[in-house]
Design a protein around this motif. Structure first.
Motif, mmCIF file in Angstrom:
data_model
loop_
_atom_site.group_PDB
_atom_site.id
_atom_site.type_symbol
_atom_site.label_atom_id
_atom_site.label_comp_id
_atom_site.label_asym_id
_atom_site.label_seq_id
_atom_site.Cartn_x
_atom_site.Cartn_y
_atom_site.Cartn_z
ATOM 1 N N ARG A 77 -3.068 2.769 2.934
ATOM 2 C CA ARG A 77 -4.309 2.105 2.506
ATOM 3 C C ARG A 77 -5.462 3.109 2.538
ATOM 4 O O ARG A 77 -6.305 3.132 1.615
ATOM 5 C CB ARG A 77 -4.603 0.908 3.420
ATOM 6 C CG ARG A 77 -5.935 0.239 3.123
ATOM 7 C CD ARG A 77 -6.091 -1.077 3.863
ATOM 8 N NE ARG A 77 -7.430 -1.630 3.679
ATOM 9 C CZ ARG A 77 -7.773 -2.892 3.951
ATOM 10 N NH1 ARG A 77 -6.874 -3.728 4.428
ATOM 11 N NH2 ARG A 77 -9.012 -3.314 3.740
ATOM 12 N N GLN A 97 0.833 -1.194 0.000
ATOM 13 C CA GLN A 97 0.000 0.000 0.000
ATOM 14 C C GLN A 97 0.877 1.256 0.000
ATOM 15 O O GLN A 97 0.599 2.234 -0.708
ATOM 16 C CB GLN A 97 -0.914 0.004 1.232
ATOM 17 C CG GLN A 97 -1.919 -1.124 1.314
ATOM 18 C CD GLN A 97 -3.158 -0.906 0.451
ATOM 19 O OE1 GLN A 97 -3.275 0.108 -0.225
ATOM 20 N NE2 GLN A 97 -4.086 -1.859 0.501
ATOM 21 N N GLU A 154 -5.436 -7.782 0.347
ATOM 22 C CA GLU A 154 -4.472 -7.999 1.434
ATOM 23 C C GLU A 154 -4.440 -9.483 1.800
ATOM 24 O O GLU A 154 -5.088 -9.920 2.742
ATOM 25 C CB GLU A 154 -4.875 -7.176 2.665
ATOM 26 C CG GLU A 154 -4.905 -5.678 2.441
ATOM 27 C CD GLU A 154 -3.533 -5.030 2.579
ATOM 28 O OE1 GLU A 154 -2.529 -5.771 2.567
ATOM 29 O OE2 GLU A 154 -3.484 -3.802 2.681
ATOM 30 N N THR A 156 -9.805 -2.001 -1.519
ATOM 31 C CA THR A 156 -9.012 -3.106 -0.969
ATOM 32 C C THR A 156 -9.917 -4.111 -0.268
ATOM 33 O O THR A 156 -10.779 -3.732 0.533
ATOM 34 C CB THR A 156 -7.959 -2.591 0.034
ATOM 35 O OG1 THR A 156 -7.063 -1.706 -0.644
ATOM 36 C CG2 THR A 156 -7.159 -3.743 0.620
#
Length: 334
Positions: free
Chosen positions: A282, A213, A231, A292
């Motif tokens: 992020r 990120q 992730e 994400t």
């Protein structure tokens, strides 16, 4: 007035002389990441601490954004004495020392920070660093610093589980274990140096990338078309500090000790700083349209099990000492 001018000139000369004396020793450092990157930001703090503690006798001259070398070239450049110091990722040293690809092996998939630190900061890490020093004739300055856990990004395909990577052309930073991991996930890994990533995304050479990120945010890759991220904590990315042995030996003993001790004193705080920067990045990426996802535990466990089945063959193919893997497993509990 002439007397005052003479005083001013003398004072200026003294300051200039002092600044020259302050630069008794200079260590040149190459980075290929941008000035805003977590590694660059922290290294400038480290350089400031060195300058202050040495009372200006030792300075770090930092060359950023691949002004000198790309990270893929950095270890060789340090070994050859073309640059004094570099801080490349472990896996970029694996062409010299196969064991340096250890963090990209399936056994590290899904591990937490503390489990990883138990490996790299202990006897296994010491053994690896000794191998690197012997092969490259460099000095490993100390424990590795963090970039953070890798994240997979995509321009077109929304990523929710590791299975969504099948068929995608994924940029990887290098290292045979990383390449093999993506081949085993049925993706198409493409090794591209970080400075070349934006153009590769824009031209369609790749449609996905494995990075972090922080790195994506620092390079503003939303402008290059990145829209999605996942992730899945495939592996952590750490940087290992390498310094040319001759450059280190030129320093007085007290400055050598200062360089090594200050690095060690600052590593733990850097790792926490890097973790926070990843979360902040992020959030920033989300503000710029990058969505994400976090795969569920079952999907991650299934992928780890799949990858672990090929680890023995991978270790043999990479030329990694199986006994070294056994020593890692004794720490991680595998």
């Amino acid at each position: 007035m002439k007397h005052l001018a003479l005083i001013a000139t003398t004072a200026a000369s003294a300051l200039f002389a002092g600044s020259v004396l302050a630069a008794d020793y200079t260590i040149s450092v190459t980075l290929d990441t941008s000035p805003q990157h977590v590694r660059n930001v922290w290294l400038k703090d480290f350089a400031k601490a060195i300058e202050e503690k040495s009372e200006g006798k030792l300075e770090l001259e930092i060359f950023e954004a691949a002004a000198k070398y790309k990270d893929s070239e950095a270890a060789a450049a340090v070994a050859q004495g073309a640059i004094d110091m570099a801080i490349p990722q472990y896996q970029l040293i694996s062409r010299f020392v196969p064991e340096a690809d250890f963090e990209q092996l399936p056994m590290f998939y899904g591990l937490g920070r503390d489990q990883i630190y138990a490996v790299v900061d202990g006897a296994v890490g010491d053994e690896l660093h000794a191998k690197i020093e012997e092969k490259l004739r460099v000095k490993v300055l100390g424990r590795p610093i963090d970039l953070g856990f890798g994240t997979v990004f995509s321009t077109d395909v929304e990523l929710k589980t590791p299975a969504d990577l099948a068929g995608l052309k994924v940029r990887v930073p290098g290292g045979p274990a990383t390449v093999q991991r993506y081949e085993n996930i049925d993706a198409v890994p493409v090794q591209i140096s970080w400075p070349d990533v934006p153009q590769a995304l824009q031209t369609g050479t790749i449609s996905s990338l494995w990075s972090t990120q922080e790195s994506v945010a620092s390079a503003k890759l939303w402008d290059a078309g990145v829209k999605y991220a996942m992730e899945d904590r495939q592996a952590i990315v750490q940087y290992v500090p390498l310094i040319n042995q001759r450059a280190l030996d030129k320093l007085p003993e007290d400055l050598r000790a200062l360089l090594i001790d200050t690095w060690d004193e600052m590593v733990d705080a850097q790792r926490d700083f890097a973790a926070q920067r990843q979360q902040d990045a992020r959030d920033l990426n989300a503000q710029n349209g990058i969505v994400t996802s976090d795969p569920d535990a079952e999907a991650l466990a299934a992928m780890r099990q799949r990858l672990m089945q090929v680890q023995p063959a991978l270790v043999e193919e990479l030329g990694i000492d199986p006994a070294f893997i056994d020593r890692i497993a004794a720490v991680t509990g595998d």
